[in-house]
Design a protein around this motif. Structure first.
Motif, PDB file in Angstrom:
ATOM      1  N   TYR A 141       0.833  -1.205   0.000  1.00 39.34           N
ATOM      2  CA  TYR A 141       0.000   0.000   0.000  1.00 39.34           C
ATOM      3  C   TYR A 141       0.864   1.251   0.000  1.00 39.34           C
ATOM      4  CZ  TYR A 141      -3.593  -3.339   1.363  1.00 39.34           C
ATOM      5  OH  TYR A 141      -4.432  -4.412   1.413  1.00 39.34           O
ATOM      6  N   HIS A 174      -7.516   2.528  -2.380  1.00 42.68           N
ATOM      7  CA  HIS A 174      -8.673   2.550  -1.483  1.00 42.68           C
ATOM      8  C   HIS A 174      -8.310   1.966  -0.111  1.00 42.68           C
ATOM      9  CE1 HIS A 174     -12.786   2.341  -0.071  1.00 42.68           C
ATOM     10  NE2 HIS A 174     -12.595   1.072   0.212  1.00 42.68           N
ATOM     11  N   ARG A 175      -7.675   0.798  -0.112  1.00 48.23           N
ATOM     12  CA  ARG A 175      -7.311   0.156   1.157  1.00 48.23           C
ATOM     13  C   ARG A 175      -6.245   0.953   1.901  1.00 48.23           C
ATOM     14  NH1 ARG A 175      -7.381  -6.036  -1.034  1.00 48.23           N
ATOM     15  NH2 ARG A 175      -9.649  -6.229  -1.094  1.00 48.23           N
ATOM     16  N   ARG A 177      -5.896   4.198   1.773  1.00 46.57           N
ATOM     17  CA  ARG A 177      -6.596   5.356   2.365  1.00 46.57           C
ATOM     18  C   ARG A 177      -7.364   4.950   3.612  1.00 46.57           C
ATOM     19  NH1 ARG A 177      -8.431   8.006  -2.997  1.00 46.57           N
ATOM     20  NH2 ARG A 177     -10.130   6.532  -2.819  1.00 46.57           N
ATOM     21  N   GLU A 178      -8.025   3.783   3.555  1.00 47.11           N
ATOM     22  CA  GLU A 178      -8.760   3.291   4.726  1.00 47.11           C
ATOM     23  C   GLU A 178      -7.813   3.032   5.896  1.00 47.11           C
ATOM     24  OE1 GLU A 178     -12.160   2.710   5.487  1.00 47.11           O
ATOM     25  OE2 GLU A 178     -12.160   4.144   3.838  1.00 47.11           O
ATOM     26  N   ARG A 181      -6.784   6.362   7.186  1.00 49.52           N
ATOM     27  CA  ARG A 181      -7.889   7.037   7.876  1.00 49.52           C
ATOM     28  C   ARG A 181      -8.007   6.506   9.300  1.00 49.52           C
ATOM     29  NH1 ARG A 181     -12.710   5.705   9.111  1.00 49.52           N
ATOM     30  NH2 ARG A 181     -12.830   3.886   7.775  1.00 49.52           N
ATOM     31  N   LYS A 182      -7.931   5.173   9.452  1.00 52.47           N
ATOM     32  CA  LYS A 182      -8.014   4.580  10.789  1.00 52.47           C
ATOM     33  C   LYS A 182      -6.868   5.038  11.668  1.00 52.47           C
ATOM     34  CE  LYS A 182     -10.670   0.599   9.288  1.00 52.47           C
ATOM     35  NZ  LYS A 182     -10.583  -0.747   8.783  1.00 52.47           N
TER      36      LYS A 182
END
Length: 188
Positions: A141, A174-175, A177-178, A181-182
């Motif tokens: 990532y 996407h993953r 960013r997730e 974000r967490k």
């Protein structure tokens, strides 16, 4: 007409040292920024840049002129970073107390990057938090996030650099960013 990098690569392939020096001048800073963002260490970033140019020089005959030169050189640098990240020792929890190093937390065990007070002032708190969040991403990532948001590459360019389908790149963005974000939610 072929882009300048392609013409330079062709000349360098024929032994023109000045052409290769121009390639180095064109890409050394861009590759350093990419490597520094992925490795978060000046010395390792410099090593990656040097190794990238060595590989480019040795493999100029393999460069396909139908492909963008920037894509080829970024792919080499990104793969070198990913290889180095995979070889690193496991990341310790920064806040966890270590029984081996009584009284030291994970922050004390992190290698210094010779930061000066001036450079620390330049970095805002938000930038530091984001950089730290990117640093904690798994390599698959991290490379995508650095190329997308710090190198400002399109999904197609990242797909070309990493030699993966665009759909895989979209999923990893996407993953990533997730994941970030967490991490960032826990900081706020």
């Amino acid at each position: 007409m072929k882009p300048i990098e392609t013409r330079l690569a062709r000349l360098a392939r024929k032994g023109d040292q000045r052409a290769f020096a121009e390639i180095v001048d064109l890409y050394k800073d861009k590759l350093y920024h990419l490597a520094y963002r992925m490795m978060n260490n000046r010395q390792e970033a410099e090593d990656v840049v040097q190794e990238t140019f060595l590989r480019v020089y040795k493999n100029l005959d393999r460069y396909d002129e139908e492909q963008k030169f920037s894509t080829w050189i970024y792919r080499i640098a990104t793969n070198l970073c990913i290889d180095r990240l995979r070889k690193r020792r496991p990341i310790y929890s920064l806040d966890a107390e270590s029984s081996d190093h009584e009284g030291l937390d994970g922050y004390a065990m992190m290698p210094s990057d010779d930061r000066t007070p001036e450079s620390e002032l330049i970095l805002s708190e938000t930038q530091r938090i984001i950089r730290d969040a990117i640093e904690t991403l798994p390599a698959k990532y991290k490379s995508v996030m650095v190329l997308r948001y710090l190198q400002d590459m399109s999904l197609q360019e990242i797909s070309d650099v990493l030699d993966m389908p665009v759909t895989t790149i979209k999923t990893r963005v996407h993953r990533g960013r997730e994941f970030m974000r967490k991490k960032l939610e826990n900081k706020v």
